[in-house]
Design a protein around this motif. Structure first.
Motif, PDB file in Angstrom:
ATOM      1  N   GLU A 676      24.190  18.215  28.484  1.00 25.49           N
ATOM      2  CA  GLU A 676      23.194  17.320  28.532  1.00 25.49           C
ATOM      3  C   GLU A 676      23.405  15.978  29.337  1.00 25.49           C
ATOM      4  N   GLU A 679      23.010  17.054  33.059  1.00 26.17           N
ATOM      5  CA  GLU A 679      21.467  17.181  33.383  1.00 26.17           C
ATOM      6  C   GLU A 679      20.894  15.588  33.377  1.00 26.17           C
ATOM      7  N   LEU A 706      25.515  23.111  36.571  1.00 24.82           N
ATOM      8  CA  LEU A 706      24.474  23.250  35.548  1.00 24.82           C
ATOM      9  C   LEU A 706      24.007  24.809  35.484  1.00 24.82           C
ATOM     10  N   THR A 712      20.670  25.502  30.051  1.00 22.85           N
ATOM     11  CA  THR A 712      20.121  24.304  30.932  1.00 22.85           C
ATOM     12  C   THR A 712      18.605  24.642  31.235  1.00 22.85           C
ATOM     13  N   ILE A 716      14.684  22.012  35.064  1.00 21.64           N
ATOM     14  CA  ILE A 716      15.833  21.364  35.951  1.00 21.64           C
ATOM     15  C   ILE A 716      16.623  21.907  37.010  1.00 21.64           C
TER      16      ILE A 716
END
Length: 934
Positions: A676, A679, A706, A712, A716
């Motif tokens: 995270e 991200e 990622l 994920t 994103i």
């Protein structure tokens, strides 16, 4: 300009004739009380004249230039560089009346000159008195001869301190030379006794590395050591002896023992300025945090002595300073004030860039040739190790000696060059008008950072300013068992937490074999700096002469046994004490960083942060041995602690999955299903609409990482995919490689497309990757090894057999006559990891056989032809991409696969779960390596 200086000093002497005549009378009176040496009065007064000339010129030359041009303009003559008519006319007119006029215009110039004259007269009077009082003692000690004529007293090139005082050299008719030093020499006597009475090194054959010394409280006399050359066969002894002495000074915490402070008489070194042999210390916070412990390890190492070469943040920039140094000229450009068109009607002072050349080495061969220190690294290292062990053996006796000493030692609270810059600025005529104008300049000098208490720092600054206003370079001392700074009449409150004596005692008590190994690594770093300079000077890429510490470890490595490398990494770990211990590594400086040795902030995945991957593999291979579980836990805690300590540097660095904060997020989260923190950074970057960059810096690398985490969010991934595909800068990238090239972009795009189940695009990207070739490059970051890893991953993920045997074979190309780059990034360790990854992904034992053959060949060549770890001539780095931890990890992984233990590949830059799910082991028929190589 010599004539100008002479005219100025004669004018000043006439202006201060009464003071000078009084000094002459006092000098005559003092010297009349001794009858062992003749001509002393004349030599003393000549010295006074020389000192006054030096001080007057350095304080007046800017005023002279300014006033000359005012005179020229008054006559309406041009500033003509081809004419000296008005210049000569003005110089001939210089007398005490002109100096008086200057003093009327520039009040602070008058104060500086007046103070300098008074100080210099007082100094020469003291020297004559001291010589007269001590002549009989000097005679009895054999430092002078009765009936001799004192030829001269010459000021040495030392900074003017504590009332314009400098070191002096007294030269007699018989060529005997004697040094006068206007400071206590008690510390010199102390060091002499340690060598002569406590340590008694056999190799020094009864010689002490301290010249014969007579300490007389606030001043002292010292034998002048005559430098003599040696023949080539004696060079190893000289470096060994220097190593012995270096160990002693390093163990005591000495500083500033650079080339100008060491003189070799034959093979024996003499240390001629020991006023910084002991140093006080602040406690490192509570003394227990890992960053403080690591910083203290550097500060309490040989790196702090200036014996081994270092680049420093003071002038001259980018020049190595050290007693051991390159024998070839070093050049750097500096901005300095210089006289232009000297001696002409256009004389001026201008700031210009000049080329500084420096060649200073204390050891010379017959014919005044400087020896190359590289072949003698082992001799110095042996001497250092033997000296270190002897000090450990004698530490109780040394500590007992230090307990009650009261000698003064010098503390440098800011670089001397800063004082010179400030004084230089003060001496422009417009700043000498009065106290107000000079204070405007001195306002720019801030309280010294060394002094942490703001009030004490303010008072210390006031003393610095007082000294500069007197035309001096500030000089601070501390008593060996005190915590306060002294300068003339100034005495501070307690500044330090530990006195110089207690600091030395603590260092001695903490000596260990572990710290000796750390010093050996730092010595390797210093010698690499010499190799790098010599390589450029000689225009030769490969010089050899690797560090014994690392070459000895490498000699023990075989294809089947990499243990010595892991053991070396383990031995260089720094661990805090206590139940909640933390561990870190000082990985070594690389690149064009303007300061040496201070590498504790280099903690990214690229650097020492990647050592955690080696420890993970050690834990796996040793079946979770308690030793490696404990070390891995400590290293995780240590990396977290270091990350917090260097958060500002990490966050301000370019966003990258290889270096900086995000690379540490990958280190800590690679075994999870989601990252995270990475991200969040990627999302922030996308909002800022930046260029996509490449795998090593920018969004392309974030997409690569990622996409390998199964959880994920698709949103994103889609944003990254859209951005990277839309702005893929194939024409802008410098090459086809992984790190900064097209292959890296294709790799990132493939993972994103695969994660989003766009299989058609994945097959297209595989075809694009197959079009890339590296005819002459074998490595991972920009060569066939990287291509092999990418193609193997794509083939395995798509379950599509492809022929990459030629790519694998091209990745194993090794030069037969050059040192081997062993690093992960673009060297042999990266090739090895790529071959093993291909074996894991494709299930073809041919790759494992090739990996074994390649690694065995690379090791043999490295042992024969030499090696480096990522950057040529650097052999000391401990980092992962450039350094020994990456080499050790790859070698360990080969051993694991040879023993049927599968593991995760850090170099694949993907999560553990991704590799488990995307290496299907396509079952190729077993192939014979010898047959395939035909």
């Amino acid at each position: 300009m010599q004539l100008v200086a002479e005219k100025l000093v004669y004018a000043v002497e006439n202006l201060f004739a009464d003071e000078i005549n009084q000094t002459k009378d006092k000098v005559k009176e003092h010297l009349s009380k001794q009858n062992w040496v003749a001509h002393a009065e004349i030599a003393s007064m000549d010295c006074l004249h020389t000192l006054l000339q030096y001080h007057v010129w350095r304080l007046c030359h800017k005023t002279f230039v300014y006033e000359f041009h005012k005179y020229r303009e008054s006559l309406s003559y041009p500033a003509d560089p081809s004419s000296s008519k008005i210049f000569n006319q003005y110089v001939s007119s210089i007398d005490k009346e002109i100096i008086s006029k200057w003093f009327g215009k520039y009040d602070f110039l008058q104060k500086m000159i007046t103070q300098s004259v008074k100080n210099t007269c007082s100094f020469i009077e003291s020297v004559s008195k001291h010589f007269s009082n001590d002549a009989a003692l000097l005679l009895s000690k054999g430092l002078i001869k009765s009936g001799e004529k004192l030829q001269s007293i010459t000021p040495l090139e030392s900074d003017p301190h504590n009332g314009s005082k400098v070191n002096l050299c007294l030269e007699f008719e018989s060529s005997i030379k004697l040094l006068y030093k206007p400071r206590s020499l008690e510390v010199d006597v102390l060091i002499d006794n340690l060598f002569s009475e406590t340590l008694k090194f056999d190799a020094l054959q009864g010689h002490s590395p301290v010249p014969r010394t007579i300490n007389r409280d606030k001043y002292g006399w010292q034998e002048f050591v005559q430098h003599t050359s040696i023949n080539h066969l004696e060079t190893s002894d000289a470096y060994y002896n220097l190593g012995l002495c270096a160990a002693v000074f390093s163990c005591l915490g000495a500083t500033d023992l650079h080339d100008e402070n060491i003189i070799f008489n034959g093979t024996f070194p003499y240390f001629v300025d020991l006023e910084t042999s002991l140093q006080p210390k602040y406690h490192d916070g509570h003394g227990h945090s890992l960053p403080e412990l690591m910083q203290g390890r550097i500060m309490r190492s040989i790196a702090n002595t200036s014996i081994i070469p270092a680049k420093q943040l003071t002038l001259p920039h980018e020049i190595l300073i050290g007693a051991i140094n390159t024998p070839y000229p070093q050049e750097t450009n500096e901005m300095v004030f210089t006289l232009k068109n000297a001696g002409t009607d256009a004389i001026d002072i201008a700031k210009e860039k000049i080329t500084v050349k420096r060649t200073t080495v204390p050891i010379t061969l017959v014919g005044n040739q400087a020896p190359d220190p590289l072949p003698f690294q082992k001799d110095f290292l042996n001497g250092y190790s033997d000296g270190y062990v002897k000090v450990m053996d004698k530490r109780e006796q040394i500590c007992s000696t230090l307990t009650h000493i009261e000698c003064l030692v010098r503390v440098v609270i800011r670089p001397t060059s800063q004082y010179y810059f400030m004084l230089d600025a003060c001496l422009f005529p417009e700043n000498l008008i009065d106290e107000t104008t000079i204070n405007k300049v001195l306002h720019y000098l801030k309280p010294p950072k060394l002094v942490r208490d703001s009030e004490i720092a303010k008072k210390t600054l006031e003393e610095e300013i007082r000294s500069i206003k007197a035309g001096d370079i500030p000089h601070f001392s501390i008593k060996a068992n005190d915590k306060r700074l002294y300068s003339m009449d100034f005495v501070s409150n307690d500044i330090f937490d530990m006195s110089p004596a207690n600091n030395a005692i603590t260092m001695l008590q903490e000596l260990s074999e572990e710290k000796l190994i750390h010093d050996q690594r730092i010595i390797a770093e210093g010698y690499s700096e010499i190799r790098i300079h010599e390589s450029k000077y000689k225009n030769m890429e490969d010089l050899g002469y690797q560090s014994p510490l690392f070459s000895n470890a490498l000699q023990k490595v075989t294809k089947d046994n990499p243990d010595s490398l892991a053991e070396l990494i383990q031995s260089l770990a720094i661990t805090t004490r206590g139940d909640n211990a933390e561990t870190g590594w000082i990985g070594g400086v690389y690149g064009n960083i303007p300061i040496s040795y201070d590498s504790i902030s280099l903690i990214s995945l690229h650097d020492t942060g990647g050592i955690l991957f080696l420890l993970e593999h050690m834990k796996e291979y040793t079946q979770s041995s308690k030793e490696y579980i404990q070390l891995l836990n400590q290293a995780n805690k240590g990396l977290s602690s270091l990350r917090h300590a260097f958060s500002v540097q990490l966050e301000s660095a370019p966003k990258s999955i290889i270096s900086g904060a995000s690379s540490l997020d990958f280190v800590f989260s690679h075994h999870l299903n989601r990252a995270e923190e990475i991200e969040d950074v990627a999302t922030e970057l996308l909002l800022g609409d930046p260029a996509i960059g490449d795998v090593f810096i920018g969004l392309t690398g974030f997409g690569l990482i990622l996409a390998s985490f199964s959880n994920t969010p698709n949103e994103i991934l889609r944003d990254l995919e859209s951005k990277i595909f839309r702005e893929s800068p194939s024409a802008m990238l410098p090459n086809d490689g992984i790190a900064h090239g097209n292959l890296g972009t294709i790799w990132s795009q493939f993972r994103l497309s695969y994660a989003l189940r766009n299989m058609e695009r994945c097959h297209q990207l595989l075809e694009q990757a197959l079009q890339i070739s590296f005819p002459n490059s074998a490595g991972w970051c920009n060569g066939n090894a990287g291509l092999l890893m990418v193609l193997a991953e794509m083939a395995s993920s798509l379950n599509q057999p492809i022929d990459v045997y030629d790519v694998a074979k091209r990745s194993t190309q090794l030069s037969k006559d050059k040192p081997v780059d062993l690093s992960i990034c673009h060297g042999a360790a990266g090739v090895l990891q790529s071959l093993l990854f291909a074996y894991q992904a494709l299930g073809d034992s041919w790759y494992l056989s090739l990996a074994n053959q390649y690694w065995e060949g690379a090791l043999n060549l490295a042992k024969t032809n030499g090696f480096y770890t990522g950057e040529k001539n650097r052999d000391y780095l401990l980092g992962y991409f450039l350094g020994w931890s990456g080499v050790a990890d790859s070698a360990l992984m080969l051993k694991m696969y040879n023993n049927n233990v599968s593991t995760w590949f850090p170099l694949n830059l993907s999560s553990v779960s991704y590799q488990q799910n995307h290496t299907h082991k396509l079952h190729y028929p077993n192939r014979n390596l010898e047959e395939m190589s035909k």
